[in-house]
Write a protein that holds these residues in place. Structure first.
Motif, PDB file in Angstrom:
ATOM      1  N   HIS A 121       0.838  -1.211   0.000  1.00  0.00           N
ATOM      2  CA  HIS A 121       0.000   0.000   0.000  1.00  0.00           C
ATOM      3  C   HIS A 121       0.869   1.256   0.000  1.00  0.00           C
ATOM      4  N   CYS A 122       1.939   1.227   0.803  1.00  0.00           N
ATOM      5  CA  CYS A 122       2.799   2.404   0.911  1.00  0.00           C
ATOM      6  C   CYS A 122       3.548   2.683  -0.393  1.00  0.00           C
ATOM      7  N   SER A 123       3.833   1.643  -1.169  1.00  0.00           N
ATOM      8  CA  SER A 123       4.559   1.823  -2.424  1.00  0.00           C
ATOM      9  C   SER A 123       3.685   2.407  -3.523  1.00  0.00           C
ATOM     10  N   ASN A 124       2.384   2.436  -3.310  1.00  0.00           N
ATOM     11  CA  ASN A 124       1.466   3.027  -4.281  1.00  0.00           C
ATOM     12  C   ASN A 124       1.582   4.551  -4.203  1.00  0.00           C
ATOM     13  N   SER A 125       1.752   5.195  -5.340  1.00  0.00           N
ATOM     14  CA  SER A 125       1.937   6.645  -5.365  1.00  0.00           C
ATOM     15  C   SER A 125       0.748   7.395  -4.773  1.00  0.00           C
ATOM     16  N   LYS A 126      -0.421   6.750  -4.784  1.00  0.00           N
ATOM     17  CA  LYS A 126      -1.604   7.403  -4.217  1.00  0.00           C
ATOM     18  C   LYS A 126      -1.503   7.589  -2.705  1.00  0.00           C
ATOM     19  N   SER A 127      -0.597   6.859  -2.055  1.00  0.00           N
ATOM     20  CA  SER A 127      -0.457   6.975  -0.596  1.00  0.00           C
ATOM     21  C   SER A 127       0.433   8.141  -0.201  1.00  0.00           C
ATOM     22  N   CYS A 128       1.087   8.789  -1.164  1.00  0.00           N
ATOM     23  CA  CYS A 128       2.052   9.851  -0.866  1.00  0.00           C
ATOM     24  C   CYS A 128       1.357  11.184  -0.594  1.00  0.00           C
ATOM     25  N   ALA A 129       1.936  11.955   0.300  1.00  0.00           N
ATOM     26  CA  ALA A 129       1.486  13.321   0.514  1.00  0.00           C
ATOM     27  C   ALA A 129       1.991  14.198  -0.623  1.00  0.00           C
ATOM     28  N   VAL A 130       1.275  15.277  -0.918  1.00  0.00           N
ATOM     29  CA  VAL A 130       1.692  16.226  -1.950  1.00  0.00           C
ATOM     30  C   VAL A 130       2.699  17.183  -1.331  1.00  0.00           C
ATOM     31  N   THR A 131       3.912  17.226  -1.870  1.00  0.00           N
ATOM     32  CA  THR A 131       4.998  18.011  -1.291  1.00  0.00           C
ATOM     33  C   THR A 131       5.305  19.249  -2.121  1.00  0.00           C
ATOM     34  N   TYR A 132       5.820  20.268  -1.430  1.00  0.00           N
ATOM     35  CA  TYR A 132       6.235  21.522  -2.062  1.00  0.00           C
ATOM     36  C   TYR A 132       7.701  21.782  -1.712  1.00  0.00           C
ATOM     37  N   PRO A 133       8.504  22.270  -2.648  1.00  0.00           N
ATOM     38  CA  PRO A 133       9.906  22.579  -2.351  1.00  0.00           C
ATOM     39  C   PRO A 133      10.015  23.629  -1.251  1.00  0.00           C
ATOM     40  N   THR A 134      10.990  23.460  -0.379  1.00  0.00           N
ATOM     41  CA  THR A 134      11.240  24.412   0.698  1.00  0.00           C
ATOM     42  C   THR A 134      12.730  24.694   0.788  1.00  0.00           C
ATOM     43  N   GLN A 135      13.069  25.811   1.405  1.00  0.00           N
ATOM     44  CA  GLN A 135      14.456  26.099   1.751  1.00  0.00           C
ATOM     45  C   GLN A 135      14.490  27.130   2.867  1.00  0.00           C
ATOM     46  N   GLU A 136      15.568  27.098   3.646  1.00  0.00           N
ATOM     47  CA  GLU A 136      15.794  28.080   4.691  1.00  0.00           C
ATOM     48  C   GLU A 136      16.858  29.053   4.218  1.00  0.00           C
ATOM     49  N   ARG A 137      16.533  30.336   4.254  1.00  0.00           N
ATOM     50  CA  ARG A 137      17.504  31.381   3.904  1.00  0.00           C
ATOM     51  C   ARG A 137      17.288  32.555   4.831  1.00  0.00           C
ATOM     52  N   GLN A 138      18.360  33.015   5.447  1.00  0.00           N
ATOM     53  CA  GLN A 138      18.367  34.221   6.283  1.00  0.00           C
ATOM     54  C   GLN A 138      17.342  34.153   7.408  1.00  0.00           C
ATOM     55  N   GLY A 139      17.141  32.961   7.941  1.00  0.00           N
ATOM     56  CA  GLY A 139      16.237  32.788   9.063  1.00  0.00           C
ATOM     57  C   GLY A 139      14.783  32.607   8.685  1.00  0.00           C
ATOM     58  N   LEU A 140      14.478  32.639   7.395  1.00  0.00           N
ATOM     59  CA  LEU A 140      13.112  32.485   6.919  1.00  0.00           C
ATOM     60  C   LEU A 140      12.929  31.120   6.265  1.00  0.00           C
TER      61      LEU A 140
END
Length: 500
Positions: A121-140
């Motif tokens: 079940h976990c290997s099925n792509s439908k089980s994945c959360a939708v992710t967004y790129p992130t980064q930390e810069r200058q404390g933000l």
């Protein structure tokens, strides 16, 4: 060295497509937005946020990496922000205990028949959360406003709108505290407001300038022509006698950089960010950066906010400034909405040169950026444009304190202080009564022994009584002041009619 030709081809296509879009209309979702100050977040729990009408969740794994997911569990679509960050560094959905790693992969489905079934079940792509790129810069913490593998590639091609001076490690650069607040007016009205220095001495009378003395004439000269990706900038002329140059630089999608250079070479930089969260609201993050001159002299900051102070106090006092024009901007927004999409320039009257940058901003939005923010599918753009009761605009708890760990910790300490102060006031009052009662009893006994006829009511209390009573009054006042200070973490009401 082996080169992955498929990946190289994908990257090349992404760059070509990205550059092509850069030449056309402004792409709102292909941008970095600051959504949080990392040091203000509680890493032990997930945090719900909004961006461009999307419901998102921020959380930190066991490697201290912050991730951003769509705030919806793929199982039954409940909010992941209502879940838990577990000791193994996974995000647990508190509805059925599905767990996700920082890449959005589902790593556990406990209701499965056995481990093998769970793994399938976990290997099925439908089980994945939708992710967004992130980064930390200058404390933000910055979030890219699109998800998916293409977004991962495109996000690497653009740099967030950072503050260049903070990249320079130098004792000449002084970075004052970050502040963050959700504001009950839209991104466009925030940017319009900070593109308008003429309002500052009037709206912020008493804090920055004087409405009767400083509402003077000046012109605004365009020094960077309007462009889709780089915005525009204006210089104020003439400036104050102590200022050599003052420049307002709009850097889309979310940054207004205001630089005031003193005649002695020092600089005050106001770094103001606003991310569009949902219709009628934006999230403001801002700070001051002070640049010393060659002699090492520090320039003045913005009013009292340039003074040394703990971060929590700066956050509390920011209401004094933000609430001075908050009512204007909220009702300006709702009034314009009642004109049923009439062009901004056809609705207002702007005869003076002080409005040049505001006009240019509205032209950029109309000509370069599609006229309005493209909110996420299903987000009603009129839902949050209703007028709020005036008192609700002054809410500090919901728009800041509940999401700021620094202020929550300070509030707990202040509550302990005023409870302790009231407790000490009661103790000292009881002590005063005991001291006075003992003195009266002793003098009464002496009067009986000496057969004196002096009335007890004329007996003056001893010195110890007055010291104890004064201590009770002092601690009661201290407790009241701390309690009044704690109120500022919840609400701060302001009326211009009372600001003399």
């Amino acid at each position: 060295m082996t080169i992955n030709t498929n990946l190289q081809g994908d990257t090349g296509n992404a760059i070509e497509q990205f550059n092509q879009q850069d030449k056309e209309i402004f792409q709102w979702t292909k941008q970095w937005y600051p959504v949080a100050v990392v040091n203000f977040l509680d890493p032990s729990r997930p945090h719900a946020i909004q961006l461009l009408g999307k419901d998102l969740v921020l959380w930190r794994d066991s490697f201290s990496k912050w991730s951003c997911f769509e705030d919806s569990c793929p199982h039954r679509l409940v909010p992941l922000s209502e879940g838990r960050v577990e000791s193994d560094g996974t995000l647990l959905c508190a509805y059925h205990a599905w767990r996700f790693d920082s890449q959005g992969n589902c790593v556990s489905i406990p209701q499965s028949k056995d481990r093998q079934t769970s793994s399938q079940h976990c290997s099925n792509s439908k089980s994945c959360a939708v992710t967004y790129p992130t980064q930390e810069r200058q404390g933000l913490l910055w979030v890219w406003a699109e998800s998916g593998s293409q977004a991962q590639l495109e996000s690497q091609l653009r740099t967030p709108r950072i503050i260049p001076e903070l990249e320079d490690i130098s004792d000449k650069i002084v970075h004052l505290f970050w502040n963050i607040r959700d504001l009950p007016y839209g991104w466009d009205f925030f940017m319009e407001n900070v593109a308008d220095p003429a309002h500052v001495p009037v709206s912020h009378h008493g804090l920055v300038g004087n409405r009767y003395q400083d509402a003077n004439y000046y012109d605004m000269l365009c020094i960077k022509q309007m462009s889709t990706q780089e915005g525009f900038s204006f210089e104020i002329t003439p400036t104050a006698p102590t200022i050599e140059q003052a420049v307002h630089d709009f850097q889309p999608p979310c940054h207004m950089r205001i630089v005031s250079t003193s005649v002695d070479g020092g600089k005050l930089i106001l770094a103001l960010y606003a991310s569009p969260t949902r219709p009628g609201w934006c999230r403001h993050i801002g700070c001051q950066v002070l640049v010393k001159n060659e002699a090492g002299k520090m320039p003045k900051g913005l009013g009292i906010f340039g003074l040394p102070m703990p971060t929590w106090l700066g956050h509390v006092l920011s209401s004094l400034f933000l609430h001075q024009d908050m009512v204007f901007l909220h009702y300006q927004q709702t009034t314009l909405a009642k004109h049923h999409n009439r062009r901004w320039l056809d609705t207002v009257y702007t005869p003076n040169p002080q409005d040049k940058m505001v006009i240019t901003f509205r032209q950029w939005l109309e000509k370069k950026a599609g006229g309005s923010i493209p909110w996420a599918s299903g987000c009603n753009p009129n839902l949050s444009l209703e007028e709020l009761e005036k008192q609700k605009l002054f809410d500090v708890w919901t728009t800041h304190t509940q999401n700021c760990q620094v202020c929550q910790d300070a509030l707990k300490n202040i509550k302990r202080l005023y409870i302790s102060a009231y407790g000490l006031a009661v103790i000292f009052l009881c002590l005063a009564v005991i001291v006075d009662a003992r003195a009266i009893a002793v003098k009464a006994a002496l009067a009986v022994v000496k057969q004196m006829s002096t009335p007890l009511l004329t007996v003056f209390p001893p010195t110890g009584f007055w010291w104890a009573l004064g201590g009770a009054a002092l601690f009661a006042v201290v407790g009241y002041l701390f309690q009044k200070l704690s109120r500022l973490f919840y609400v701060y009401e302001f009326e211009h009619s009372h600001n003399d």
